[in-house]
Each structure stands twice: as structure tokens, then as C-alpha cells.
Design an enzyme around this catalytic site. Structure first.
Site, PDB file in Angstrom:
ATOM      1  N   SER A 149      37.561  39.339  45.408  1.00 15.13           N
ATOM      2  CA  SER A 149      38.399  38.524  44.533  1.00 15.13           C
ATOM      3  C   SER A 149      37.551  37.793  43.482  1.00 15.13           C
ATOM      4  O   SER A 149      36.871  38.429  42.686  1.00 15.13           O
ATOM      5  CB  SER A 149      39.232  37.562  45.381  1.00 15.13           C
ATOM      6  OG  SER A 149      40.319  37.046  44.662  1.00 15.13           O
ATOM      7  N   ASP A 279      48.241  44.990  46.786  1.00 19.40           N
ATOM      8  CA  ASP A 279      47.605  43.696  46.524  1.00 19.40           C
ATOM      9  C   ASP A 279      48.562  42.849  45.697  1.00 19.40           C
ATOM     10  O   ASP A 279      48.819  43.129  44.527  1.00 19.40           O
ATOM     11  CB  ASP A 279      46.290  43.910  45.776  1.00 19.40           C
ATOM     12  CG  ASP A 279      45.443  42.648  45.695  1.00 19.40           C
ATOM     13  OD1 ASP A 279      46.018  41.547  45.571  1.00 19.40           O
ATOM     14  OD2 ASP A 279      44.206  42.755  45.731  1.00 19.40           O
ATOM     15  N   HIS A 308      45.630  42.033  49.662  1.00 21.36           N
ATOM     16  CA  HIS A 308      44.478  41.437  48.992  1.00 21.36           C
ATOM     17  C   HIS A 308      43.332  41.165  49.970  1.00 21.36           C
ATOM     18  O   HIS A 308      42.176  41.474  49.683  1.00 21.36           O
ATOM     19  CB  HIS A 308      44.908  40.132  48.314  1.00 21.36           C
ATOM     20  CG  HIS A 308      43.863  39.518  47.447  1.00 21.36           C
ATOM     21  ND1 HIS A 308      43.355  40.143  46.327  1.00 21.36           N
ATOM     22  CD2 HIS A 308      43.220  38.321  47.535  1.00 21.36           C
ATOM     23  CE1 HIS A 308      42.456  39.366  45.751  1.00 21.36           C
ATOM     24  NE2 HIS A 308      42.346  38.261  46.471  1.00 21.36           N
TER      25      HIS A 308
END
Length: 328
Positions: A149, A279, A308
Site C-alpha cells: 500500500s 482490492d 487489499h
């Protein structure tokens, strides 16, 4: 959400999404000799005394104290966590690769976890410079950098700007590059109002926001039939609440508006881009699918239906693929 300012956590489409991370248990038994190697090798690693306590950390040029974990020996793998978490989010992967004979390092980004809650420096250039300072202090070379991320953005900026001669490979997992926010140049991005909503919710009731994210879109726990892991939710919340509210607030701008286009173009080492098709936080169509086209030596691996936080929910699959890429 029970706050003074309402926000709807996005749930599905690539325009209606955002944020995250958590932890799972490693099925592999860690050999005792790995712990022994860790204990002996860490005696020579940089530490800094804080009153009566001694902890593994470095102090940057602007005085920030950056906490890190450094276990084992062998080829180094450095892990970069997502917002608003800490090095603890990589516990599963660190134990797995430690048992495989690697040296594993993970740090708490400034303003996160056990690192300094600085008033300044909450921007991607400083984050990358902090990584460079840590890599220099530990004399890390031939490193594989793995980022999730926001951590994937940190890896991208660090490798492009500071990694020459030190980096072997890189991995971007559910990562934010090239850029998340919608603009004329990025029509598929998320509207700025989505990120404004997160800022408002964080300022109103950060603890509730973090609970909502972890129990919802981050791990796909909001999907019908999902197996909800309460410990994973609590671990995400615990990590988030360790950090500074100001740093987390400012980091929303960092992960949403930082443009990594030129960084991706500048990277020459092999890069594995890993992303789940479901995601809900960083939609794949406006991230991984674009990033791989900008990389000189990139490969995209898509995980059908994965969320995610897939390196937690599907650690066995992700760890095996990471190992294969590193050894290739």
C-alpha cells in the site's frame, strides 16, 4: 459510524474505495537456530539509548528516531508497511523468511508505531530519505524491498532516488503507485472527496475510523460469506492507534496525491507487482495495471478475489510467490 462527522467506507467499485492492513499466524515452525542467530547478530546492530531503555533505532538528520527490527543473517529483505500501521504488520512474513535463512528488516515509518511523532517531515520524500538513512546505518546491500500500500509508494520512491547500488529487487503489494487521486491526467482515480472524508473522520474519531476500516474493506470482511478474523481486526487497530494522529492525517495526502510516475520509469531492477482483483482500497485498474506499464523490468501477478490486505488473509500463497521471485 458513530462520529460527529459521517463518512461512508467505500465497498466495491474501483471509484468507491480506500485504505489498510493486519496480521495472521504463520503455519511454518521457526527453527530454534534462527532465534539464536538473531540474538547474536543483533548485538552488532545500531541501537540508541532512551533513558534507561535501549531499542533498535536510528536518529535522522532532523532528529527523528526511526524504530526498526533486524533479525537474522543472509540476503536482506526489507519490509515497508502501509498506512497507518507499523513494522508489526509484517510479523508473518518476517518469521517465514527468517526461517528460510534471510535477514529480515522492518521499520516504523516516522509518525507511525514506535518511531518519533514528528511535526514535520510527513511526506514521501522524507519517508524515502529515512529509509536511505536506515539502509546506510545498517550497510544494507543486495536488498529486496517489499512494500504494501503506502509502503509500496515508499519502496518506489526510495529505489528510484536512493537505491542505486544497494537494491537487488523490489515488490509492490496492493501498492498506491502511480497516483490515487482523480485528475485530468488520471481520470480513473478516486475523487478528492473520498480522501477529504477520511480526513474528516480521522479528526472526529480516529479510533472508530480504524475499527471500521479493519473490519470492513481492508481485508474484505464486508464481503458476503467472508470469514472474519477478530484478532486480525484488533491487531490492525492496535497498530494504528500507536501512531500519531497528526502524521496519519498528513499521510492521507501523501498516499493519495503523490505521483510516482517518474519514479516507476527510473527503476531498472526487477519488480514484482502483486495485486488482488477485489482490492477495495487501492483499485487494481488505476494502480498495478498502470504501474507495470511504466516499469522497465516489471511483472504483474493478479490474485483473483483477493483483498487489499491479502498478504495477511492469504499469507501462504503470497509468501510462496515472494520466495519464488526472490530466488529466481
Amino acid at each position: 459510524m458513530n462520529t460527529n462527522t459521517s463518512i461512508t467506507i467505500p465497498t466495491a467499485t474501483r471509484r468507491d474505495v480506500l485504505i489498510g492492513t493486519g496480521a495472521a499466524f504463520l503455519a511454518t515452525t521457526l527453527p530454534l537456530r534462527a532465534f539464536a542467530a538473531t540474538a547474536s547478530s543483533n548485538l552488532n546492530r545500531a541501537t540508541i539509548e532512551d533513558g534507561s531503555e535501549t531499542m533498535s533505532s536510528i536518529r535522522t538528520k532532523d532528529g527523528a528516531q526511526i524504530f526498526y527490527k533486524d533479525w537474522g543473517s543472509g540476503q536482506p529483505i526489507m519490509f515497508h508497511h502501509g498506512w497507518p500501521l507499523s513494522a508489526d504488520d509484517w510479523d508473518n512474513q518476517m518469521l517465514f523468511f527468517l526461517a528460510k535463512g534471510f535477514r529480515v528488516i522492518a521499520h516504523d515509518r516516522r509518525g507511525h508505531g514506535r518511531s518519533s511523532q514528528t511535526s514535520d517531515g510527513n511526506d514521501m520524500d522524507t519517508y524515502a530519505a529515512d529509509v536511505a538513512a536506515l539502509a546506510e546505518a545498517l550497510d544494507l546491500r543486495d536488498v529486496v524491498h517489499i512494500g504494501h500500500s503506502t509502503g509500496g509508494g515508499e519502496v518506489t520512491r526510495y529505489v528510484a532516488k536512493h537505491g542505486k547500488g544497494r537494491v537487488a529487487k523490489a515488490v509492490l503489494i496492493s501498492a498506491i503507485p502511480p497516483v490515487m487521486v482523480k485528475s485530468a491526467d488520471n481520470p480513473g482515480g478516486l475523487p478528492i472527496e473520498v480522501f477529504d472524508g477520511y480526513r474528516a473522520a480521522l479528526a472526529a474519531n480516529r479510533a472508530q475510523l480504524y475499527l471500521d476500516i479493519a473490519s470492513g474493506p481492508f481485508y474484505g470482511f464486508n464481503r458476503p460469506g467472508a470469514t472474519i478474523a477478530e484478532g486480525t481486526i484488533r491487531n490492525w487497530w492496535r497498530q494504528g492507534m500507536m501512531g500519531g494522529a497528526n502524521a496519519h492525517y498528513e499521510c492521507i495526502k501523501v498516499f493519495s496525491e503523490t505521483d510516482f510516475t517518474e519514479d516507476l520509469k527510473a527503476i531498472t531492477v526487477p519488480v514484482l507487482v502483486m495485486h488482488g482483483s477485489d482490492d477495495q482500497v487501492v483499485p487494481i485498474a488505476d494502480s498495478a495495471e498502470l504501474s507495470v506499464k511504466l516499469l522497465k523490468n516489471g511483472k504483474l501477478k493478479v490474485y483473483e478475489g483477493y483483498p487489499h490486505g491479502m498478504f495477511t488473509t492469504h499469507s501462504d500463497v503470497i509468501n510462496a510467490d515472494l520466495l519464488a521471485f526472490i530466488k529466481a
